[in-house]
Design a protein around this motif. Structure first.
Motif: not given
Lengths: 77, 159
Positions: B127-153
């Motif tokens: 998630l840290k590497e993703i934050a750097e790659k897409i240029d958004i904060s690590y904490s925001y990536v964590k939130i979006m990742h969790k939300k994406a997993l919930e939506n996929l589930k």
């Protein structure tokens, strides 16, 4: 089985199966954040030149198998 | 009964390209690929299309052969995380239909959520590497990742 494990398994299977719809999604994501090469990067690539990875090195012109033992993916090393 | 030659012609490139992408060495890839086809031929009589598609079955054999390779011959002796678990075809969720479902599920996500899922589970970035790659904060990536997993589930539960 958890959603994360399922996703890992499915994306791994995608590397084997190459579903076209999924391939398009993956390419779009990767291209969206592709790093632009600087001028110096481009000149370094040009300086590397031909490393010998051509269809002629392979039987039947296919890039999947070396023709002989002299082949090396980095050219003559 | 499946013909060995037909099977080889249909799957050889697929198996070899998959293995080559893992081991990054054409000679080792050829060696492992040969072992995969030996196993396929040995087990061909036990293949049951009611339990798994041919592609799923061959993928499982290829992965298990790769796991054996990493356990016995790899320099570091490490099995990459992406295929560290040996699964039987019964346990596997991997089939062509599920890939199509995954594509639909990803299309239902926001673009950023989709990108995070692809980078995390296809490209195996942290998630840290993703934050750097897409240029958004690590904490925001964590939130979006969790939300994406919930939506996929939710999506997979409803199909």
């Amino acid at each position: 089985m958890g959603i994360e494990k399922n996703l890992k398994s499915l994306f791994e299977f995608q590397k084997f199966e190459k579903n076209s719809r999924l391939e398009k999604i993956i390419s779009e994501t990767e291209n969206r954040y592709a790093t632009n090469l600087s001028d110096s990067d481009v000149s370094n690539v040009a300086a590397a030149g031909d490393v010998g990875l051509t269809a002629e090195n392979f039987p039947d012109g296919k890039l999947d198998k070396p023709k002989n033992d002299k082949y090396h993916p980095l050219g003559n090393v | 009964m499946l013909e060995k030659t037909e099977l080889y012609n249909q799957f050889h490139n697929k198996v070899q390209n998959y293995i080559l992408a893992k081991v990054k060495n054409i000679f080792e890839a050829e060696d492992i690929c040969s072992k995969v086809f030996l196993r396929i031929y040995e087990k061909l009589d036990s293949f049951d299309e009611k339990r798994a598609s041919l592609s799923t079955w061959i993928f499982t054999i290829a992965n298990n052969t790769l796991i054996d390779y990493y356990r016995t011959r790899h320099v570091q002796g490490e099995v990459p995380e992406t295929f560290a678990t040996s699964e039987s075809v019964e346990e596997s969720v991997c089939n062509e239909e599920m890939l199509e479902t995954l594509a639909h599920a990803l299309e239902s996500l926001d673009m950023r959520e989709r990108d995070i899922i692809v980078f995390r589970y296809y490209n195996n970035l942290s998630l840290k590497e993703i934050a750097e790659k897409i240029d958004i904060s690590y904490s925001y990536v964590k939130i979006m990742h969790k939300k994406a997993l919930e939506n996929l589930k939710k999506y997979f539960e409803n199909v």
